[in-house]
Design a protein around this motif. Structure first.
Motif, PDB file in Angstrom:
ATOM      1  N   PRO A  82       0.808  -1.227   0.000  1.00 59.12           N
ATOM      2  CA  PRO A  82       0.000   0.000   0.000  1.00 59.12           C
ATOM      3  C   PRO A  82       0.841   1.276   0.000  1.00 59.12           C
ATOM      4  O   PRO A  82       0.506   2.247  -0.702  1.00 59.12           O
ATOM      5  CB  PRO A  82      -0.830  -0.121   1.292  1.00 59.12           C
ATOM      6  N   GLN A  83       1.936   1.294   0.782  1.00 58.99           N
ATOM      7  CA  GLN A  83       2.786   2.494   0.808  1.00 58.99           C
ATOM      8  C   GLN A  83       3.473   2.712  -0.544  1.00 58.99           C
ATOM      9  O   GLN A  83       3.570   3.848  -1.022  1.00 58.99           O
ATOM     10  CB  GLN A  83       3.837   2.373   1.916  1.00 58.99           C
ATOM     11  N   LEU A  84       3.928   1.622  -1.156  1.00 58.69           N
ATOM     12  CA  LEU A  84       4.593   1.764  -2.447  1.00 58.69           C
ATOM     13  C   LEU A  84       3.596   2.150  -3.538  1.00 58.69           C
ATOM     14  O   LEU A  84       3.927   2.935  -4.439  1.00 58.69           O
ATOM     15  CB  LEU A  84       5.317   0.471  -2.809  1.00 58.69           C
ATOM     16  N   ASP A  85       2.387   1.620  -3.475  1.00 61.43           N
ATOM     17  CA  ASP A  85       1.370   2.019  -4.447  1.00 61.43           C
ATOM     18  C   ASP A  85       1.042   3.509  -4.316  1.00 61.43           C
ATOM     19  O   ASP A  85       0.828   4.199  -5.325  1.00 61.43           O
ATOM     20  CB  ASP A  85       0.099   1.190  -4.254  1.00 61.43           C
ATOM     21  N   MET A  86       1.007   4.006  -3.082  1.00 58.33           N
ATOM     22  CA  MET A  86       0.765   5.433  -2.889  1.00 58.33           C
ATOM     23  C   MET A  86       1.891   6.265  -3.496  1.00 58.33           C
ATOM     24  O   MET A  86       1.654   7.297  -4.134  1.00 58.33           O
ATOM     25  CB  MET A  86       0.611   5.746  -1.397  1.00 58.33           C
ATOM     26  N   LEU A  87       3.135   5.795  -3.309  1.00 56.92           N
ATOM     27  CA  LEU A  87       4.268   6.508  -3.907  1.00 56.92           C
ATOM     28  C   LEU A  87       4.251   6.408  -5.428  1.00 56.92           C
ATOM     29  O   LEU A  87       4.752   7.303  -6.117  1.00 56.92           O
ATOM     30  CB  LEU A  87       5.579   5.957  -3.350  1.00 56.92           C
ATOM     31  N   HIS A  88       3.682   5.345  -5.943  1.00 61.93           N
ATOM     32  CA  HIS A  88       3.497   5.271  -7.397  1.00 61.93           C
ATOM     33  C   HIS A  88       2.573   6.392  -7.869  1.00 61.93           C
ATOM     34  O   HIS A  88       2.844   7.051  -8.890  1.00 61.93           O
ATOM     35  CB  HIS A  88       2.921   3.909  -7.780  1.00 61.93           C
ATOM     36  N   GLU A  89       1.504   6.619  -7.117  1.00 65.23           N
ATOM     37  CA  GLU A  89       0.549   7.658  -7.496  1.00 65.23           C
ATOM     38  C   GLU A  89       1.135   9.051  -7.339  1.00 65.23           C
ATOM     39  O   GLU A  89       0.898   9.935  -8.171  1.00 65.23           O
ATOM     40  CB  GLU A  89      -0.722   7.529  -6.650  1.00 65.23           C
ATOM     41  N   THR A  90       1.897   9.278  -6.270  1.00 64.67           N
ATOM     42  CA  THR A  90       2.365  10.638  -5.973  1.00 64.67           C
ATOM     43  C   THR A  90       3.718  10.967  -6.587  1.00 64.67           C
ATOM     44  O   THR A  90       4.003  12.134  -6.874  1.00 64.67           O
ATOM     45  CB  THR A  90       2.454  10.856  -4.453  1.00 64.67           C
ATOM     46  N   HIS A  91       4.575   9.934  -6.795  1.00 63.34           N
ATOM     47  CA  HIS A  91       5.951  10.192  -7.218  1.00 63.34           C
ATOM     48  C   HIS A  91       6.390   9.368  -8.428  1.00 63.34           C
ATOM     49  O   HIS A  91       7.551   9.443  -8.830  1.00 63.34           O
ATOM     50  CB  HIS A  91       6.921   9.900  -6.062  1.00 63.34           C
ATOM     51  N   GLY A  92       5.478   8.588  -9.000  1.00 63.87           N
ATOM     52  CA  GLY A  92       5.822   7.814 -10.190  1.00 63.87           C
ATOM     53  C   GLY A  92       6.711   6.628  -9.929  1.00 63.87           C
ATOM     54  O   GLY A  92       7.283   6.048 -10.868  1.00 63.87           O
ATOM     55  N   ILE A  93       6.868   6.232  -8.670  1.00 61.49           N
ATOM     56  CA  ILE A  93       7.720   5.086  -8.339  1.00 61.49           C
ATOM     57  C   ILE A  93       7.088   3.806  -8.869  1.00 61.49           C
ATOM     58  O   ILE A  93       5.871   3.619  -8.793  1.00 61.49           O
ATOM     59  CB  ILE A  93       7.923   5.010  -6.814  1.00 61.49           C
ATOM     60  N   ALA A  94       7.911   2.912  -9.417  1.00 62.08           N
ATOM     61  CA  ALA A  94       7.437   1.628  -9.929  1.00 62.08           C
ATOM     62  C   ALA A  94       7.662   0.561  -8.862  1.00 62.08           C
ATOM     63  O   ALA A  94       8.802   0.137  -8.641  1.00 62.08           O
ATOM     64  CB  ALA A  94       8.180   1.262 -11.213  1.00 62.08           C
ATOM     65  N   PRO A  95       6.603   0.105  -8.167  1.00 62.97           N
ATOM     66  CA  PRO A  95       6.786  -0.879  -7.102  1.00 62.97           C
ATOM     67  C   PRO A  95       6.819  -2.299  -7.648  1.00 62.97           C
ATOM     68  O   PRO A  95       6.082  -2.645  -8.567  1.00 62.97           O
ATOM     69  CB  PRO A  95       5.556  -0.666  -6.214  1.00 62.97           C
ATOM     70  N   VAL A  96       7.689  -3.120  -7.060  1.00 67.18           N
ATOM     71  CA  VAL A  96       7.759  -4.537  -7.396  1.00 67.18           C
ATOM     72  C   VAL A  96       7.851  -5.316  -6.087  1.00 67.18           C
ATOM     73  O   VAL A  96       8.811  -5.146  -5.330  1.00 67.18           O
ATOM     74  CB  VAL A  96       8.988  -4.866  -8.277  1.00 67.18           C
TER      75      VAL A  96
END
Length: 206
Positions: A82-96
């Motif tokens: 969930p934290q990485l998905d949020m950073l995907h939305e706000t900062h374009g981070i690609a979570p794996v």
């Protein structure tokens, strides 16, 4: 000394990390890479690429994104999704979310960061992963990592514990910017511990 079960409870560890400052190794890694547009948030077509192995809830991944990188954040703990998905939305981070021991490829990168994650890789999986890391670095790319030494309290348990000579062998062919070895008595997540650690900062030659 055997590591306590709490020391391998990565979900509890990652939850406890929220709110801590960015690790100094991450800051030094960014500073070691020339040409990065520090402090600009957002992914641009020309953004340098960073990989974080063992990103946890994404404290360093967020810092890297805010320093101008397009970030791939890899971690084996599903609780941080969930934290990485949020950073995907706000900062374009690609979570794996993936077991680092099973990786068979990494994207090409300008910076690869791993804070306190690689020592928990079994030795038979560590060497192939290290090869992937080195092969993924662009010429001029920077590698920053924490490693555990062979005099650490946990040496002999599941993980990778290295002599200084073995660490130097891992860095053969790279430009070593920092190789800091430390031994100290302190605490782990669950209790007292003797630490033997290496911090590595190195650059792939052009």
């Amino acid at each position: 000394m055997q590591p306590r079960s709490d020391d391998r409870d990565f979900a509890a560890y990652n939850a406890a990390q929220r709110g801590r400052p960015v690790r100094p190794l991450a800051r030094r890694a960014v500073d070691a890479l020339p040409g990065v547009d520090h402090g600009e948030t957002g992914v641009r077509p020309s953004s340098p690429v960073a990989i974080e192995l063992g990103s946890g809830a994404g404290i360093e991944a967020r810092f890297l994104a805010e320093s101008g990188f397009h970030v791939h954040a890899l971690d084996g703990d599903p609780s941080v999704r969930p934290q990485l998905d949020m950073l995907h939305e706000t900062h374009g981070i690609a979570p794996v979310i993936a077991d680092l021991e099973t990786l068979d490829a990494l994207p090409a990168a300008d910076l690869i960061l791993s804070c306190a994650a690689l020592p928990f890789i079994r030795r038979e999986a560590f060497d192939p992963l290290w090869t992937l890391v080195r092969e993924a670095l662009h010429p001029g790319g920077v590698l920053a990592a924490d490693l555990f030494g062979d005099r650490d309290d946990w040496a002999g348990t599941e993980g990778t514990f290295l002599s200084r000579g073995e660490v130097e062998d891992l860095l053969d062919g790279l430009e070593v910017l920092e190789l800091a070895e430390e031994e100290r008595d302190g605490r782990s997540f669950a209790g007292p511990k003797h630490w033997h650690t290496f911090q590595v900062l190195a650059r792939r030659p052009f």
